[in-house]
Design an enzyme around this catalytic site. Structure first.
Site, PDB file in Angstrom:
ATOM      1  N   PRO A 109       0.823  -1.209   0.000  1.00  0.00           N
ATOM      2  CA  PRO A 109       0.000   0.000   0.000  1.00  0.00           C
ATOM      3  C   PRO A 109       0.861   1.265   0.000  1.00  0.00           C
ATOM      4  CG  PRO A 109      -0.790  -1.584   1.614  1.00  0.00           C
ATOM      5  CD  PRO A 109       0.524  -2.101   1.118  1.00  0.00           C
ATOM      6  N   GLU A 110       0.405   2.264  -0.741  1.00  0.00           N
ATOM      7  CA  GLU A 110       1.148   3.522  -0.779  1.00  0.00           C
ATOM      8  C   GLU A 110       0.610   4.467   0.304  1.00  0.00           C
ATOM      9  OE1 GLU A 110       2.490   4.923  -4.447  1.00  0.00           O
ATOM     10  OE2 GLU A 110       2.222   3.022  -5.483  1.00  0.00           O
ATOM     11  N   LYS A 125       4.369   5.193   4.983  1.00  0.00           N
ATOM     12  CA  LYS A 125       3.658   3.921   4.981  1.00  0.00           C
ATOM     13  C   LYS A 125       3.494   3.355   6.385  1.00  0.00           C
ATOM     14  CE  LYS A 125       5.308   3.016   0.300  1.00  0.00           C
ATOM     15  NZ  LYS A 125       5.943   2.059  -0.620  1.00  0.00           N
ATOM     16  N   ARG A 173      13.333  -3.126  -8.498  1.00  0.00           N
ATOM     17  CA  ARG A 173      11.894  -2.874  -8.561  1.00  0.00           C
ATOM     18  C   ARG A 173      11.488  -2.641 -10.003  1.00  0.00           C
ATOM     19  NH1 ARG A 173       9.366  -1.355  -3.819  1.00  0.00           N
ATOM     20  NH2 ARG A 173       7.485  -1.701  -5.069  1.00  0.00           N
TER      21      ARG A 173
END
Length: 297
Positions: A2-3, A51, A283
């Site tokens: 989740p951002e 986060k 990433r």
């Protein structure tokens, strides 16, 4: 993962659900033994940075949650005075308002002296936390320590973007990596990273030291606006109206439509060139070589 907008939205909702009264905190899974020290305490507020989510309790204690890759909250709305659903699966932490118990439990009502209870009232919220990377009780000094390790958060009205710009302007690392570094900027994840760089035509492989201050300020201001929309709606929306053709996202109609994120192999919404997927510091990165020039395919 989740951002940042997700955590800020959770903080807003959990404050609405629980602030101003005592709560019951349990660990059906049994892996959050520290819950005992906050069970029954007054819930002051919930806050977020990047986060990280914090539940603040009376007495200077806080529950620190980092959802990680797999963590999420389930929310249950239960008629007042009724039992919440039996926890199913691996629930690390359950939080519920004592209001849900007060109607049927006089002893609990006595413990919560000073809170006005009604025999009949609206439904009560319970939240179940599953699969977090971290769930721990810390004190307020610990909250300050966590915040001190992070860069400025675009969703924090008091954040100082100059801190991020100082680090970016002195770095040889690619801007696409720096935006994901939580010590540089807090809360930006893979989606916002890809989308904001596309929206400003910045090559994600360009060194931070080669990004102009004007470009950084525009990116920061855009993140403030885009992530604010995420908090308000619970979803990521990054496409300008003139580029939104109503197509179905790759991962399903319920997903937001993006410019480049997870659109590799598809035509760019602006130039119709092919969106590219590459790896940057382990990433996945999505970008358009035409709209974000500077690096060969």
């Amino acid at each position: 993962m989740p951002e940042g907008h997700t955590l800020h939205r959770l903080a807003r909702l959990h404050t609405e659900y629980f602030a101003g009264g005592p709560v019951r905190v349990s660990s059906p899974q049994g892996r959050f033994a520290d819950h005992i020290v906050v069970d029954g305490r007054y819930f002051d507020r919930a806050t977020a940075v990047g986060k990280h989510l914090f539940h603040h309790y009376e007495g200077g204690l806080a529950v620190h949650v980092h959802l990680g890759l797999y963590g999420f909250f389930d929310t249950h709305l239960v008629p007042q005075g009724e039992e919440p659903p039996t926890p199913v699966g691996q629930v690390r932490m359950r939080v519920g308002s004592v209001r849900g118990e007060a109607v049927r439990d006089e002893a609990v009502r006595d413990e919560a002296a000073g809170v006005e209870w009604e025999a009949e009232g609206g439904p009560v919220h319970y939240v179940d936390l599953r699969g977090p990377t971290r769930c721990e009780v810390i004190d307020e000094a610990g909250v300050v320590e966590v915040r001190g390790r992070l860069g400025p958060d675009p969703l924090d009205a008091d954040a100082d973007p100059e801190r991020a710009w100082t680090r970016i302007s002195r770095s040889a690392r690619p801007i696409g990596a720096l935006l994901m570094d939580q010590k540089v900027l807090a809360g930006v994840g893979n989606v916002y990273r890809a989308e904001v760089l596309f929206r400003h035509g910045v090559d994600p492989f360009r060194a931070g030291s080669r990004v102009t201050e004007g470009e950084f300020r525009a990116i920061w201001d855009d993140l403030v606006q885009l992530m604010g929309v995420g908090v308000a709606t619970g979803a990521i929306h990054t496409i300008r109206p003139e580029h939104d053709h109503g197509d179905v996202p790759r991962r399903g109609a319920d997903r937001p439509r993006n410019y480049v994120y997870q659109r590799d192999g598809w035509p760019c919404r602006v130039c119709r060139d092919e969106i590219v997927l590459q790896t940057l510091e382990a990433r996945t990165l999505f970008w358009c070589p035409t709209c974000q020039p500077g690096r060969p395919r």
